[in-house]
Design a protein around this motif. Structure first.
Motif, PDB file in Angstrom:
ATOM      1  N   ARG A 587       1.019  -1.011   0.095  1.00 36.08           N
ATOM      2  CA  ARG A 587      -0.103   0.048  -0.010  1.00 36.08           C
ATOM      3  C   ARG A 587       0.903   1.274  -0.072  1.00 36.08           C
ATOM      4  O   ARG A 587       1.558   1.607   1.051  1.00 36.08           O
ATOM      5  N   GLU A 588       0.787   2.011  -1.036  1.00 37.30           N
ATOM      6  CA  GLU A 588       1.680   3.297  -1.113  1.00 37.30           C
ATOM      7  C   GLU A 588       0.785   4.486  -0.981  1.00 37.30           C
ATOM      8  O   GLU A 588      -0.143   4.444  -1.781  1.00 37.30           O
ATOM      9  N   GLY A 591      -3.773   5.193  -0.503  1.00 41.71           N
ATOM     10  CA  GLY A 591      -4.560   4.135  -0.820  1.00 41.71           C
ATOM     11  C   GLY A 591      -4.258   3.109  -1.838  1.00 41.71           C
ATOM     12  O   GLY A 591      -4.863   2.048  -1.720  1.00 41.71           O
ATOM     13  N   ASP A 592      -3.448   3.331  -2.652  1.00 41.57           N
ATOM     14  CA  ASP A 592      -3.044   2.714  -3.832  1.00 41.57           C
ATOM     15  C   ASP A 592      -2.533   1.298  -3.429  1.00 41.57           C
ATOM     16  O   ASP A 592      -1.506   1.342  -2.821  1.00 41.57           O
ATOM     17  N   LEU A 593      -3.232  -0.071  -3.607  1.00 38.64           N
ATOM     18  CA  LEU A 593      -2.757  -1.136  -3.209  1.00 38.64           C
ATOM     19  C   LEU A 593      -2.557  -2.238  -4.457  1.00 38.64           C
ATOM     20  O   LEU A 593      -3.288  -2.365  -5.359  1.00 38.64           O
ATOM     21  N   ARG A 594      -1.209  -2.539  -4.425  1.00 41.63           N
ATOM     22  CA  ARG A 594      -1.037  -3.243  -5.467  1.00 41.63           C
ATOM     23  C   ARG A 594       0.000  -4.420  -5.148  1.00 41.63           C
ATOM     24  O   ARG A 594       0.663  -4.542  -4.236  1.00 41.63           O
ATOM     25  N   ARG A 627      -3.064  -4.241  -9.717  1.00 48.89           N
ATOM     26  CA  ARG A 627      -3.985  -3.486  -8.687  1.00 48.89           C
ATOM     27  C   ARG A 627      -5.303  -4.135  -8.064  1.00 48.89           C
ATOM     28  O   ARG A 627      -5.828  -4.692  -8.788  1.00 48.89           O
ATOM     29  N   GLU A 630      -8.884  -0.938  -2.857  1.00 50.25           N
ATOM     30  CA  GLU A 630      -8.126  -0.443  -1.879  1.00 50.25           C
ATOM     31  C   GLU A 630      -8.663  -0.679  -0.446  1.00 50.25           C
ATOM     32  O   GLU A 630      -8.013  -0.695   0.654  1.00 50.25           O
ATOM     33  N   ASP A 631      -9.852  -1.491  -0.447  1.00 50.70           N
ATOM     34  CA  ASP A 631     -10.407  -1.936   0.920  1.00 50.70           C
ATOM     35  C   ASP A 631      -9.742  -3.243   1.239  1.00 50.70           C
ATOM     36  O   ASP A 631     -10.522  -4.017   2.128  1.00 50.70           O
ATOM     37  N   THR A 633      -7.898  -6.241   2.793  1.00 51.33           N
ATOM     38  CA  THR A 633      -7.056  -6.243   4.356  1.00 51.33           C
ATOM     39  C   THR A 633      -6.630  -7.757   4.212  1.00 51.33           C
ATOM     40  O   THR A 633      -7.031  -8.570   3.492  1.00 51.33           O
ATOM     41  N   PHE A 696       1.907  -8.434   3.444  1.00 51.14           N
ATOM     42  CA  PHE A 696       1.546  -7.098   3.275  1.00 51.14           C
ATOM     43  C   PHE A 696       2.475  -6.050   3.659  1.00 51.14           C
ATOM     44  O   PHE A 696       3.057  -6.131   4.950  1.00 51.14           O
ATOM     45  N   ILE A 698       2.986  -1.801   4.214  1.00 49.34           N
ATOM     46  CA  ILE A 698       2.842  -0.452   3.872  1.00 49.34           C
ATOM     47  C   ILE A 698       4.029   0.702   3.901  1.00 49.34           C
ATOM     48  O   ILE A 698       4.924   0.510   4.704  1.00 49.34           O
TER      49      ILE A 698
END
Length: 699
Positions: A587-588, A591-594, A627, A630-631, A633, A696, A698
């Motif tokens: 997560r950068e 919000g961008d989650l890749r 990609r 965003e939600d 987890t 994961f 961050i």
């Protein structure tokens, strides 16, 4: 002592060619080829594969007194056939035999001469061969009545795409025309799966005809770098690359490979600006332009020729000193072909200088060289489910035979899958939509096929690719080449200028109806552009090797100081995107989650289709990452992906992609989409990635 070939052949090998002996491949090929076996002859570029096939075939031709056209020599490029013709004419002439060319650039008078007095050996392409089968001007049953053997040069270049399926299907039809099994001999550079490639080449004869892979000079490297002087450099721009090429190796002959026609044109212009004698070769230059460039390059010394993959195959460009690669080719096999262009002179070694223009290409080149150093080469596999080629072949068979039995057509391909009973739904669709008409149990060409493919005597029927529309560029009456039409339609200030053949041209007139434009020389300011065709995605293996490089692995080649510095920067910038123990989800920012899989485009396309619950619905994936929503987890990830490996899905295909599938319109839409989806998928790679731990992170 030379082996037991025909005495006349042996005499000329010793006295005309001045050879004291044959190469290992040429010796090893004699027994299987003279014995009538199907064979795959493997050797590095310039390894004498043509002679390895032809000398024993000529001996067999003489011993059994073959008459008429008894040998076909097929190659993927007309230029390669043109280049080979004088050599083959010399060899055949030793025994009083004749060789002839037949392809799209051969004029009508020469074709009539070929038909009137059939050559013993015919050099052609699969597309031109099929054009002969469907032509009303060729009595194909009489012409091919004496056919005994087929040589397929650069067979790996066919087998990996739809031209391979087309080749196999045409050979099966030719077998029935000749009324006998045809000996099939493939010539290839190193491939990762030679036994599989030979089985593929045998077609319907696989398992029933004896076959042998002949590869005495091909050694699999289990560890350590193969022979070759390889250097990896980072130069940052094409302008810098031109400066390096101009400064290095003066007085030597250099071949520079680029990955696009636009890069070829731009680099050619830059090199000429540096005062370097420069020639160009790519598919959108006219035949005459390419031929002049290749001939001039072959006769010169201190010069450079800049090319796309058109000079990757075995076209002779003379005594070459250096190969230079801009960025990296898509495959290890392609690199091996290019590397093999050098080191042919006694005392010289194979060499290649990589000049990379950016950080990502530098990592890609290092990854490719890492795999090469381990002796790994891509396996050559035919694309799955070629339903559109089945449709094309049924229509072509109707042109060949005029009428075919509605129930007996499947015999034409000797039950070779997929050209057999499983193709019946495709034939039904062709009848239902007017591509074929049916009457009294016979099928023949219908009005829809006439409308779509009937122009110029069904010329479009024999080509299995759809090329983008291009405009022909003319200087007076001389054709220079072809360009993308967008260069003629986009808004410009002042004169419209083009870059072609490494020179700038001013557009003076556009003939929109006939798709032509006329030009005059200009000092500078020209632009080049072509629409890309086909998929050149990095493979799962190369993309995985890129991750290894980012984690610290380096190929055992010479890295310049610039390359070492830039590679260190790439590793630092991407440190959080790689992990030796599995994949990472990063997560950068806000919000961008890749998900950084480092698995290749086809693998990521399969994962994206399978994991719709967690993948972002808009901006989705590339070869390195996917990609996510965003939600997502760690908990929802585990819950939603737990069973993913058991429900892998084929990628989605949009309607625009179907336009690029030639003859796809002759299929039911669902079958055309299924064909593309199967080719875009990598189920095995996706399963490997899903089996790895995920972390994961961050940032």
């Amino acid at each position: 002592m030379l082996p037991d070939l025909d005495p006349v052949v042996v005499h000329h090998v010793v006295n005309t060619l001045g050879w004291r002996d044959l190469r290992p491949l040429q010796r090893a090929a004699i027994a299987p080829v003279q014995g009538g076996l199907d064979a795959l002859l493997l050797a590095p570029t310039a390894g004498g594969k043509t002679e390895a096939a032809l000398f024993p075939l000529l001996s067999r031709m003489a011993a059994h007194q073959w008459t008429g056209t008894s040998v076909l020599y097929l190659a993927p490029l007309k230029a390669l056939l043109n280049n080979l013709a004088p050599r083959l004419e010399q060899y055949a002439g030793w025994l009083g035999r004749r060789v002839a060319l037949w392809h799209g650039d051969v004029g009508a008078s020469r074709r009539r001469a070929v038909l009137f007095e059939r050559p013993d050996i015919l050099l052609t392409t699969p597309e031109s061969l099929e054009a002969m089968l469907v032509s009303a001007n060729v009595d194909h049953r009489q012409f091919f009545a004496g056919l005994q053997a087929v040589i397929v040069d650069e067979v790996h270049a066919f087998a990996g795409d739809d031209r391979g399926w087309h080749l196999l299907a045409v050979l099966e039809r030719l077998t029935r025309v000749a009324g006998r099994p045809l000996q099939r001999i493939g010539l290839s550079a190193t491939v990762g799966n030679p036994d599989h490639l030979l089985t593929w080449l045998q077609g319907s004869g696989a398992g029933s005809r004896p076959a042998q892979v002949v590869a005495p000079e091909v050694v699999h490297i289990a560890g350590g770098a193969p022979a070759g002087e390889i250097e990896l450099d980072y130069v940052g721009s094409l302008t810098n690359a031109a400066a390096v090429i101009a400064a290095l190796h003066p007085g030597e002959k250099r071949l520079v490979f680029c990955e696009s026609r636009q890069t070829v044109e731009e680099l050619g212009q830059l090199l000429r600006g540096q005062g370097v004698t420069t020639f160009l070769s790519h598919a959108s230059l006219s035949v005459d332009e390419r031929r002049r460039a290749e001939q001039a390059f072959g006769e010169s010394r201190d010069c450079v020729i800049v090319s796309t993959s058109t000079l990757e195959l075995g076209i002779d460009v003379g005594d070459l000193d250096r190969v230079i690669q801009i960025d990296a080719p898509a495959t290890v096999a392609s690199f091996l072909q290019r590397l093999g262009r050098t080191g042919r002179r006694p005392g010289s070694s194979r060499n290649c200088l990589f000049l990379t223009l950016g950080g990502q290409p530098l990592v890609e080149a290092a990854a490719l060289l890492l795999l090469w150093s381990r002796g790994w080469v891509e396996p050559v596999t035919a694309p799955p489910e070629p339903r559109h080629i089945v449709a094309q072949q049924v229509l072509a068979l109707c042109l060949q035979e005029h009428r075919i039995g509605a129930e007996t057509w499947i015999q034409a391909w000797n039950e070779l899958p997929p050209f057999e009973k499983n193709a019946r739904p495709i034939v039904r669709h062709l009848v239902e939509h007017g591509y074929l008409e049916q009457d009294e149990g016979m099928l023949f060409i219908g009005p829809t096929a006439e409308e779509r493919f009937g122009r110029r005597h069904f010329m479009e029927m024999t080509a299995v690719f759809t090329g983008p529309p291009e405009f022909t560029v003319l200087l007076g009456r001389s054709e220079l080449g072809r360009i993308d039409p967008s260069l003629l339609t986009e808004e410009v200030r002042g004169e419209r200028r083009l870059l072609l053949s490494g020179r700038s041209w001013r557009v003076t007139y556009i003939d929109w109806r006939r798709r032509r434009c006329f030009v005059e020389p200009a000092d500078d300011g020209g632009r080049a552009r072509w629409t890309g065709t086909g998929w050149a995605y990095r493979s799962h293996e190369i993309t995985r090797a890129m991750r290894e490089v980012l984690l610290g692995a380096e190929p055992p080649v010479t890295l310049t100081r610039r390359a070492v510095t830039r590679l260190a920067r790439e590793r630092e910038e991407k440190l959080h995107l790689v992990h030796p123990g599995g994949t990472v989800i990063v997560r950068e920012g806000s919000g961008d989650l890749r998900w950084w899989t480092w698995a290749g485009f086809r693998t990521n396309a399969t994962l994206t289709a399978t994991l719709g619950e967690v993948v972002d619905p808009v901006e989705r994936f590339d070869g390195n990452s996917i990609r996510l929503r965003e939600d997502v987890t760690p908990a929802t990830w585990r819950a939603l992906t737990a069973d993913a490996a058991t429900r892998l899905c084929l990628p989605e295909v949009n309607d625009k992609a179907l336009d690029g599938l030639k003859f796809g319109a002759a299929l039911p839409k669902r079958l055309a989409a299924a064909t593309l989806a199967a080719r875009l998928a990598d189920l095995e790679g996706a399963a490997v990635v899903l089996d790895e731990p995920v972390r994961f992170v961050i940032v």
